[in-house]
Write a protein that holds these residues in place. Structure first.
Motif, PDB file in Angstrom:
ATOM      1  N   PHE A  39      75.049  62.562  80.929  1.00  0.00           N
ATOM      2  CA  PHE A  39      74.777  62.080  79.576  1.00  0.00           C
ATOM      3  C   PHE A  39      73.595  62.844  79.001  1.00  0.00           C
ATOM      4  N   ASP A  40      73.632  63.013  77.697  1.00  0.00           N
ATOM      5  CA  ASP A  40      72.560  63.726  77.015  1.00  0.00           C
ATOM      6  C   ASP A  40      71.436  62.758  76.672  1.00  0.00           C
ATOM      7  N   ALA A  41      70.237  63.294  76.562  1.00  0.00           N
ATOM      8  CA  ALA A  41      69.075  62.497  76.169  1.00  0.00           C
ATOM      9  C   ALA A  41      67.968  63.455  75.738  1.00  0.00           C
ATOM     10  N   PRO A  42      67.104  63.021  74.822  1.00  0.00           N
ATOM     11  CA  PRO A  42      65.978  63.884  74.424  1.00  0.00           C
ATOM     12  C   PRO A  42      64.996  64.058  75.569  1.00  0.00           C
ATOM     13  N   LYS A  43      64.324  65.217  75.595  1.00  0.00           N
ATOM     14  CA  LYS A  43      63.327  65.538  76.615  1.00  0.00           C
ATOM     15  C   LYS A  43      62.132  66.217  75.951  1.00  0.00           C
ATOM     16  N   PHE A  44      61.016  66.202  76.650  1.00  0.00           N
ATOM     17  CA  PHE A  44      59.854  66.964  76.196  1.00  0.00           C
ATOM     18  C   PHE A  44      59.994  68.407  76.659  1.00  0.00           C
ATOM     19  N   ARG A  45      59.684  69.340  75.783  1.00  0.00           N
ATOM     20  CA  ARG A  45      59.740  70.761  76.124  1.00  0.00           C
ATOM     21  C   ARG A  45      58.321  71.304  76.305  1.00  0.00           C
ATOM     22  N   LEU A  46      58.066  71.903  77.462  1.00  0.00           N
ATOM     23  CA  LEU A  46      56.755  72.513  77.672  1.00  0.00           C
ATOM     24  C   LEU A  46      56.733  73.914  77.066  1.00  0.00           C
ATOM     25  N   HIS A  47      55.862  74.097  76.097  1.00  0.00           N
ATOM     26  CA  HIS A  47      55.670  75.422  75.507  1.00  0.00           C
ATOM     27  C   HIS A  47      54.558  76.171  76.246  1.00  0.00           C
ATOM     28  N   SER A  48      53.437  75.493  76.466  1.00  0.00           N
ATOM     29  CA  SER A  48      52.298  76.104  77.148  1.00  0.00           C
ATOM     30  C   SER A  48      51.321  75.011  77.543  1.00  0.00           C
ATOM     31  N   ALA A  49      50.342  75.377  78.333  1.00  0.00           N
ATOM     32  CA  ALA A  49      49.318  74.434  78.780  1.00  0.00           C
ATOM     33  C   ALA A  49      47.987  75.168  78.867  1.00  0.00           C
ATOM     34  N   THR A  50      46.919  74.466  78.523  1.00  0.00           N
ATOM     35  CA  THR A  50      45.588  75.069  78.489  1.00  0.00           C
ATOM     36  C   THR A  50      44.603  74.234  79.299  1.00  0.00           C
ATOM     37  N   LEU A  51      43.954  74.855  80.268  1.00  0.00           N
ATOM     38  CA  LEU A  51      42.885  74.215  81.029  1.00  0.00           C
ATOM     39  C   LEU A  51      41.548  74.585  80.410  1.00  0.00           C
ATOM     40  N   VAL A  52      40.703  73.597  80.175  1.00  0.00           N
ATOM     41  CA  VAL A  52      39.359  73.886  79.680  1.00  0.00           C
ATOM     42  C   VAL A  52      38.440  74.087  80.877  1.00  0.00           C
ATOM     43  N   PRO A  53      37.329  74.777  80.707  1.00  0.00           N
ATOM     44  CA  PRO A  53      36.416  74.999  81.837  1.00  0.00           C
ATOM     45  C   PRO A  53      35.942  73.692  82.449  1.00  0.00           C
ATOM     46  N   THR A  54      35.826  73.662  83.759  1.00  0.00           N
ATOM     47  CA  THR A  54      35.346  72.478  84.464  1.00  0.00           C
ATOM     48  C   THR A  54      33.956  72.095  83.975  1.00  0.00           C
ATOM     49  N   GLY A  55      33.761  70.827  83.721  1.00  0.00           N
ATOM     50  CA  GLY A  55      32.478  70.346  83.229  1.00  0.00           C
ATOM     51  C   GLY A  55      32.414  70.196  81.733  1.00  0.00           C
ATOM     52  N   SER A  56      33.412  70.712  81.014  1.00  0.00           N
ATOM     53  CA  SER A  56      33.451  70.554  79.565  1.00  0.00           C
ATOM     54  C   SER A  56      33.757  69.107  79.208  1.00  0.00           C
ATOM     55  N   PRO A  57      33.228  68.609  78.093  1.00  0.00           N
ATOM     56  CA  PRO A  57      33.502  67.219  77.707  1.00  0.00           C
ATOM     57  C   PRO A  57      34.959  67.050  77.284  1.00  0.00           C
ATOM     58  N   LEU A 109      53.597  70.599  73.621  1.00  0.00           N
ATOM     59  CA  LEU A 109      54.963  70.148  73.852  1.00  0.00           C
ATOM     60  C   LEU A 109      55.794  70.144  72.576  1.00  0.00           C
ATOM     61  N   GLY A 110      57.060  70.501  72.735  1.00  0.00           N
ATOM     62  CA  GLY A 110      58.057  70.316  71.699  1.00  0.00           C
ATOM     63  C   GLY A 110      59.071  69.305  72.174  1.00  0.00           C
ATOM     64  N   LEU A 111      60.218  69.255  71.513  1.00  0.00           N
ATOM     65  CA  LEU A 111      61.306  68.374  71.907  1.00  0.00           C
ATOM     66  C   LEU A 111      62.569  69.179  72.172  1.00  0.00           C
ATOM     67  N   THR A 112      63.343  68.750  73.121  1.00  0.00           N
ATOM     68  CA  THR A 112      64.599  69.403  73.456  1.00  0.00           C
ATOM     69  C   THR A 112      65.555  68.334  73.973  1.00  0.00           C
ATOM     70  N   SER A 113      66.582  68.722  74.715  1.00  0.00           N
ATOM     71  CA  SER A 113      67.535  67.745  75.239  1.00  0.00           C
ATOM     72  C   SER A 113      68.103  68.239  76.558  1.00  0.00           C
ATOM     73  N   TYR A 114      68.707  67.312  77.291  1.00  0.00           N
ATOM     74  CA  TYR A 114      69.331  67.691  78.562  1.00  0.00           C
ATOM     75  C   TYR A 114      70.539  68.590  78.319  1.00  0.00           C
ATOM     76  N   ARG A 115      71.254  68.334  77.247  1.00  0.00           N
ATOM     77  CA  ARG A 115      72.387  69.186  76.862  1.00  0.00           C
ATOM     78  C   ARG A 115      71.941  70.627  76.659  1.00  0.00           C
ATOM     79  N   ASP A 116      70.849  70.806  75.932  1.00  0.00           N
ATOM     80  CA  ASP A 116      70.349  72.159  75.688  1.00  0.00           C
ATOM     81  C   ASP A 116      69.843  72.813  76.972  1.00  0.00           C
ATOM     82  N   PHE A 117      69.310  71.981  77.877  1.00  0.00           N
ATOM     83  CA  PHE A 117      68.850  72.500  79.164  1.00  0.00           C
ATOM     84  C   PHE A 117      70.000  73.122  79.954  1.00  0.00           C
ATOM     85  N   LEU A 118      71.112  72.400  80.072  1.00  0.00           N
ATOM     86  CA  LEU A 118      72.256  72.940  80.802  1.00  0.00           C
ATOM     87  C   LEU A 118      72.866  74.131  80.064  1.00  0.00           C
TER      88      LEU A 118
END
Length: 317
Positions: free
Chosen positions: A56-74, A82-91
């Motif tokens: 069955f199809d269902a909406p999913k979160f799409r990972l575009h990118s991820a950013t780590l900030v320096p340790t100790g930063s507030p 994140l964007g949006l996608t679906s299981y149908r589009d994944f297959l």
């Protein structure tokens, strides 16, 4: 490290709790329409449904990118785009026979080889028992991905958990709630797949994000979760079935030990669903006294414990 898995991001030592992770959703992070249109996705989906009508199809979160900030930063240390996608589009993209071409074309057209791919963000759990074992499941033939192979418990965070319906909008998905769903979903997958009570599980710690090259670079957030039950108690819960018992055919416990600062997988014992006696139910001929398969041992051999898994206690042979 497994050549089919690449490390996209590694969190600081000890992992990150939920409050250190935030998400930002935008249509700019959705996949690009395929060159020539998306009719190929529809054709692949219809073909898969004929072969596996329970999908069955269902909406999913799409990972575009991820950013780590320096340790100790507030503030939060990790921001997920994140964007949006679906299981149908994944297959229809990541698992399409044209996936390699789509990655090449994405790099050419957009400077991003994932631009045309659905890339739904998955979750996986390094689930540790109270007596020092990691939990693996053998996937059944009813799943769309990797049937018959051994994997950790896992699945997907669900946009529907925050916004019911098949067509959620980015603006209706607050980043803080999306981050909460990411962490909650890995616990829910453990409860559903291994049939464990939620109260036996620790708060998840995000270890990092890996890309599965078998599915054209689809990303998965990998967590560490400690269970208060022993491997024998976990086995009994698993054998009694759960909401997603159909997704696996057996459970495998692999003992861990720290050697020279690295987490090693040592011994495996395993049971198949529906069989109660370990001697009759083992997935391997010497359950309980067999070294873990090389593919499993290699998957952790290159991970230093301080950079990933919290160090398990030392155990003798």
């Amino acid at each position: 490290m497994d050549p089919e898995v690449s490390l996209l991001l590694q969190c600081p030592p000890g992992g990150l709790p939920e409050e250190q992770v935030r998400a930002e959703l935008s249509p700019a992070y959705d996949r690009r329409p395929l060159p020539g249109g998306d009719k190929a996705i529809t054709a692949i989906w219809e073909s898969r449904l004929r072969a596996q009508p329970w999908l069955f199809d269902a909406p999913k979160f799409r990972l575009h990118s991820a950013t780590l900030v320096p340790t100790g930063s507030p503030g939060p240390q990790l921001l997920l785009h994140l964007g949006l996608t679906s299981y149908r589009d994944f297959l229809g993209t990541n698992w399409a026979s044209s996936a390699a071409w789509l990655r090449q074309q994405g790099a050419t057209d957009w400077g991003d080889k994932q631009a045309y791919l659905a890339d739904p963000l998955g979750v996986g759990a390094a689930l540790a028992t109270a007596d020092g074992f990691l939990v693996f499941l053998r996937r059944s033939g009813q799943v769309a991905e990797a049937p018959g192979l051994v994997d950790v418990p896992g699945g997907h965070p669900e946009p529907k958990a925050l916004c019911p319906g098949d067509s959620p909008l980015h603006k209706d998905l607050p980043g803080e709630l999306v981050a909460h769903e990411l962490f909650s979903s890995v616990l829910q997958e453990i409860c559903d797949e291994v049939n464990l009570p939620l109260l036996t599980l620790s708060r998840p710690l995000l270890l990092g994000i890996a890309r599965n090259e078998t599915s054209a670079g689809r990303a998965s957030a990998e967590f560490y979760v400690q269970c208060s039950l022993s491997s024998e108690q976990v086995r009994k819960h698993y054998m009694s079935g759960g909401p997603e018992a159909h997704e696996s055919t057996g459970i495998i416990f692999v003992e861990t030990q720290v050697r020279s600062g690295k987490v090693c997988l040592l011994w495996t014992k395993s049971w198949a669903q529906g069989l109660q006696k370990p001697g009759d139910a083992c997935l391997s001929p010497r359950a309980g006294s067999e070294r873990a398969p090389e593919s499993l041992r290699a998957s952790l051999r290159s991970h230093k414990a301080p950079l990933g898994f919290p160090q398990p206690k030392e155990r003798g042979h």
